[in-house]
Design a protein around this motif. Structure first.
Motif, PDB file in Angstrom:
ATOM      1  N   UNK A   1      73.500  -3.033 -24.302  1.00  0.00           N
ATOM      2  CA  UNK A   1      73.632  -2.034 -23.235  1.00  0.00           C
ATOM      3  C   UNK A   1      74.897  -2.285 -22.409  1.00  0.00           C
ATOM      4  N   UNK A   2      75.059  -3.525 -22.019  1.00  0.00           N
ATOM      5  CA  UNK A   2      76.215  -3.866 -21.180  1.00  0.00           C
ATOM      6  C   UNK A   2      77.522  -3.670 -21.961  1.00  0.00           C
ATOM      7  N   UNK A   3      77.499  -3.979 -23.249  1.00  0.00           N
ATOM      8  CA  UNK A   3      78.706  -3.790 -24.067  1.00  0.00           C
ATOM      9  C   UNK A   3      79.064  -2.306 -24.172  1.00  0.00           C
ATOM     10  N   UNK A   4      78.033  -1.464 -24.228  1.00  0.00           N
ATOM     11  CA  UNK A   4      78.289  -0.020 -24.289  1.00  0.00           C
ATOM     12  C   UNK A   4      78.970   0.457 -23.012  1.00  0.00           C
ATOM     13  N   UNK A   5      78.474  -0.030 -21.882  1.00  0.00           N
ATOM     14  CA  UNK A   5      79.105   0.319 -20.607  1.00  0.00           C
ATOM     15  C   UNK A   5      80.546  -0.179 -20.568  1.00  0.00           C
ATOM     16  N   UNK A   6      80.706  -1.398 -21.054  1.00  0.00           N
ATOM     17  CA  UNK A   6      82.040  -2.010 -21.067  1.00  0.00           C
ATOM     18  C   UNK A   6      82.994  -1.184 -21.936  1.00  0.00           C
ATOM     19  N   UNK A   7      82.487  -0.732 -23.088  1.00  0.00           N
ATOM     20  CA  UNK A   7      83.306   0.080 -23.999  1.00  0.00           C
ATOM     21  C   UNK A   7      83.753   1.368 -23.317  1.00  0.00           C
ATOM     22  N   UNK A   8      82.839   1.972 -22.544  1.00  0.00           N
ATOM     23  CA  UNK A   8      83.184   3.205 -21.826  1.00  0.00           C
ATOM     24  C   UNK A   8      84.263   2.943 -20.787  1.00  0.00           C
ATOM     25  N   UNK A   9      84.103   1.821 -20.113  1.00  0.00           N
ATOM     26  CA  UNK A   9      85.077   1.438 -19.104  1.00  0.00           C
ATOM     27  C   UNK A   9      86.472   1.295 -19.725  1.00  0.00           C
ATOM     28  N   UNK A  10      86.508   0.664 -20.907  1.00  0.00           N
ATOM     29  CA  UNK A  10      87.794   0.437 -21.576  1.00  0.00           C
ATOM     30  C   UNK A  10      88.393   1.719 -22.131  1.00  0.00           C
ATOM     31  N   UNK A  11      87.548   2.712 -22.379  1.00  0.00           N
ATOM     32  CA  UNK A  11      88.036   3.965 -22.948  1.00  0.00           C
ATOM     33  C   UNK A  11      88.982   4.687 -21.997  1.00  0.00           C
ATOM     34  N   UNK A  12      88.953   4.305 -20.737  1.00  0.00           N
ATOM     35  CA  UNK A  12      89.817   4.916 -19.722  1.00  0.00           C
ATOM     36  C   UNK A  12      91.294   4.781 -20.119  1.00  0.00           C
ATOM     37  N   UNK A  13      92.066   5.835 -19.853  1.00  0.00           N
ATOM     38  CA  UNK A  13      93.488   5.836 -20.218  1.00  0.00           C
ATOM     39  C   UNK A  13      94.286   4.707 -19.577  1.00  0.00           C
ATOM     40  N   UNK A  14      93.785   4.220 -18.483  1.00  0.00           N
ATOM     41  CA  UNK A  14      94.522   3.164 -17.780  1.00  0.00           C
ATOM     42  C   UNK A  14      94.314   1.788 -18.408  1.00  0.00           C
ATOM     43  N   UNK A  15      93.472   1.747 -19.455  1.00  0.00           N
ATOM     44  CA  UNK A  15      93.219   0.457 -20.105  1.00  0.00           C
ATOM     45  C   UNK A  15      93.886   0.409 -21.469  1.00  0.00           C
ATOM     46  N   UNK A  16      94.332  -0.779 -21.856  1.00  0.00           N
ATOM     47  CA  UNK A  16      95.099  -0.927 -23.097  1.00  0.00           C
ATOM     48  C   UNK A  16      94.316  -1.447 -24.283  1.00  0.00           C
ATOM     49  N   UNK A  17      93.104  -1.916 -24.016  1.00  0.00           N
ATOM     50  CA  UNK A  17      92.331  -2.443 -25.146  1.00  0.00           C
ATOM     51  C   UNK A  17      91.030  -1.671 -25.339  1.00  0.00           C
ATOM     52  N   UNK A  18      90.489  -1.848 -26.500  1.00  0.00           N
ATOM     53  CA  UNK A  18      89.279  -1.161 -26.933  1.00  0.00           C
ATOM     54  C   UNK A  18      88.232  -2.183 -27.343  1.00  0.00           C
ATOM     55  N   UNK A  19      86.980  -1.809 -27.162  1.00  0.00           N
ATOM     56  CA  UNK A  19      85.915  -2.631 -27.745  1.00  0.00           C
ATOM     57  C   UNK A  19      85.525  -1.949 -29.056  1.00  0.00           C
ATOM     58  N   UNK A  20      85.695  -2.659 -30.154  1.00  0.00           N
ATOM     59  CA  UNK A  20      85.358  -2.048 -31.444  1.00  0.00           C
ATOM     60  C   UNK A  20      84.212  -2.803 -32.116  1.00  0.00           C
ATOM     61  N   UNK A  21      83.459  -2.066 -32.905  1.00  0.00           N
ATOM     62  CA  UNK A  21      82.414  -2.695 -33.709  1.00  0.00           C
ATOM     63  C   UNK A  21      82.987  -2.883 -35.090  1.00  0.00           C
ATOM     64  N   UNK A  22      83.083  -4.126 -35.503  1.00  0.00           N
ATOM     65  CA  UNK A  22      83.688  -4.407 -36.796  1.00  0.00           C
ATOM     66  C   UNK A  22      83.027  -5.634 -37.416  1.00  0.00           C
ATOM     67  N   UNK A  23      82.884  -5.580 -38.739  1.00  0.00           N
ATOM     68  CA  UNK A  23      82.333  -6.704 -39.501  1.00  0.00           C
ATOM     69  C   UNK A  23      81.051  -7.260 -38.875  1.00  0.00           C
TER      70      UNK A  23
ATOM     71  N   UNK B   1      84.575  -6.743 -31.181  1.00  0.00           N
ATOM     72  CA  UNK B   1      85.875  -7.387 -31.001  1.00  0.00           C
ATOM     73  C   UNK B   1      86.745  -6.528 -30.101  1.00  0.00           C
ATOM     74  N   UNK B   2      87.712  -7.163 -29.480  1.00  0.00           N
ATOM     75  CA  UNK B   2      88.668  -6.446 -28.655  1.00  0.00           C
ATOM     76  C   UNK B   2      89.940  -6.234 -29.463  1.00  0.00           C
ATOM     77  N   UNK B   3      90.476  -5.026 -29.398  1.00  0.00           N
ATOM     78  CA  UNK B   3      91.754  -4.759 -30.071  1.00  0.00           C
ATOM     79  C   UNK B   3      92.580  -3.835 -29.188  1.00  0.00           C
ATOM     80  N   UNK B   4      93.880  -3.836 -29.410  1.00  0.00           N
ATOM     81  CA  UNK B   4      94.711  -2.932 -28.626  1.00  0.00           C
ATOM     82  C   UNK B   4      94.462  -1.502 -29.083  1.00  0.00           C
ATOM     83  N   UNK B   5      94.723  -0.543 -28.201  1.00  0.00           N
ATOM     84  CA  UNK B   5      94.497   0.858 -28.570  1.00  0.00           C
ATOM     85  C   UNK B   5      95.557   1.321 -29.564  1.00  0.00           C
ATOM     86  N   UNK B   6      95.127   2.067 -30.591  1.00  0.00           N
ATOM     87  CA  UNK B   6      96.081   2.535 -31.604  1.00  0.00           C
ATOM     88  C   UNK B   6      97.223   3.346 -30.983  1.00  0.00           C
TER      89      UNK B   6
END
Lengths: 185, 253
Positions: A39-61, A65-70
């Motif tokens: 739940x908290x990670x989902x909120x965090x992902x939404x927070x990062x989705x903001x244009x003012x943020x440079x990284x993304x929370x991605x679900x992988x493997x 993980x955190x990665x820079x925005x494409x």
């Protein structure tokens, strides 16, 4: 642990790890219920989705993980960070066969590609995108190859089900069906 | 032979005979299920001849396919014995092209899937991970070469080089291998379960001075990156190469 603090802890864990961490692992470290971590990670992902943020929370493997925005690739690229070279055609073809037909032997791969695959397979093994997984119960007991967690990470896939659906297979299967139907008439 | 690889010829590069056949079929918008075999065989052979004239290395599989095509062509000229039985189904089974078509169709599927993986790769390359420090070329006081000095390595290398010169290799045109490729090959050999390689083993298969030099450069680079280490138990003894613990930061999938 309060939600705000949990979010900070999760951020710190993901930042320091660099590798995907599963929700279970995060829950184990924070001693918090897995569902709450998610739940908290989902909120965090939404927070990062903001244009003012440079990284993304991605679900992988199978983890997060955190990665820079494409969209920022142009700028990050100017850092000229060391990166692995993209895979060759031969390696990609070999990898596609392993990914969709695993576990598979080298002979089976070569049968499909019509050429030897030693070099391509060596590359994939060295880059740990595939690995040996036992031997086939066949003459010569050849090695069987499967994809790895690094394979999922490399292509940004959550799991194997996340692979592009092999539409080509389905289309061809449908065509074959039609073919046999006509024959019976 | 001294100025080998002084020129490069750019030709469409095909991954193999199936790739070439698919290219010919697609280019002329032919029906893969009804290949005009005589026409395709001719074009295929023309391509193989070009490769030969240019003295380019050609995988043996190209010649096997040439033989297969000519065989199919010949069989299609023969009257089908099953046609006399009046069984249409059997006649269809006997289409000499059937196996080839099956292989082409299957190969085409995987070629398409490889293209999708390539697209995914490109997309994913646009995002950057945070790379933990240990992953980089960490400078530490850890000495990768245990009991082996650079001088000893170079001495061992010179021995290998001398053995090459003695052989007087006539004409060996092989795939040009880069240092990076060779590094991967060495790592692959080490990872494949052998765990350890002798110095001499590294150069097995190298035919030319250039290849020997490339292998040696690859070894030095791997040592520099801390991915392998060398050991020599006794003076003038065999030098052995091991996978380094420190440089291996990957998990096991």
């Amino acid at each position: 642990m309060r939600v705000r603090q949990l979010r900070a802890v999760l951020e710190a864990l993901l930042f320091s790890s660099g590798e995907p961490l599963s929700a279970e692992r995060l829950a184990e470290i924070t001693r918090v219920d897995v569902e709450q971590v998610r739940r908290v990670l989902m909120e965090y992902a939404e927070e990062l989705a903001d244009d003012a943020r440079g990284i993304l929370l991605v679900e992988v493997a199978g983890g997060y993980a955190l990665r820079t925005k494409p969209s920022l690739a142009e700028y990050v690229g100017r850092l000229e960070l060391p990166r692995v070279a993209p895979l060759s055609n031969a390696a990609l073809e070999t990898l596609a066969i392993i990914a969709y037909k695993q576990p598979v032997t080298r002979a089976e791969i070569e049968e499909i590609r019509g050429v030897r695959c030693d070099a391509a397979l060596a590359t994939l093994l060295a880059r740990r995108l595939v690995r040996e997984a036992g031997r086939k119960d066949a003459p010569g007991r050849p090695f069987l190859y499967v994809t790895t967690r690094q394979f999922l990470e490399y292509f940004g896939l959550r799991d194997l089900a996340d692979l592009p659906p092999p539409e080509e297979f389905e289309a061809a299967a449908a065509r074959d069906q039609v073919g046999t139907g006509e024959e019976r008439e | 032979m001294s100025e080998n690889s002084a020129y490069t010829v750019s030709l469409p590069v095909f991954e193999g005979p199936l790739d070439l056949l698919l290219h010919l079929i697609d280019e002329q918008e032919l029906d893969i299920y009804d290949i005009p075999i005589a026409q395709i065989t001719e074009q295929y052979l023309a391509y193989v001849r070009t490769l030969r004239e240019l003295d380019l290395e050609m995988a043996g599989e190209f010649l096997v396919m040439a033989a297969t095509l000519m065989e199919i062509k010949a069989r299609m000229l023969l009257p089908s014995p099953s046609a006399e039985d009046g069984a249409g189904e059997e006649a269809e089974d006997a289409d000499p092209r059937e196996e080839l078509v099956r292989r082409l169709v299957e190969y085409r599927r995987f070629k398409a899937l490889a293209q999708r993986l390539h697209d995914l790769e490109r997309q994913h390359m646009l995002t950057y991970p945070r790379v933990p420090q240990a992953d980089g070329e960490q400078v530490s006081d850890w000495v990768p070469v245990e009991g082996v000095s650079l001088l000893q390595l170079v001495c061992a290398f010179r021995k290998v080089l001398e053995s090459i010169e003695d052989e007087h290799v006539a004409e060996v045109i092989r795939e040009k291998v880069t240092v990076t490729q060779r590094m991967r090959q060495i790592e692959y050999l080490l990872d494949r379960g052998e765990g350890c390689l002798t110095f001499v083993r590294l150069f097995r298969g190298d035919r030319t001075r250039l290849e020997v030099v490339i292998t040696f450069l690859a070894l030095l680079e791997l040592i520099r990156l801390g991915r392998v280490r060398c050991e020599q138990k006794r003076a003038f003894g065999e030098i052995r190469i091991f996978r380094a613990r420190g440089g291996d930061s990957h998990g096991e999938g």
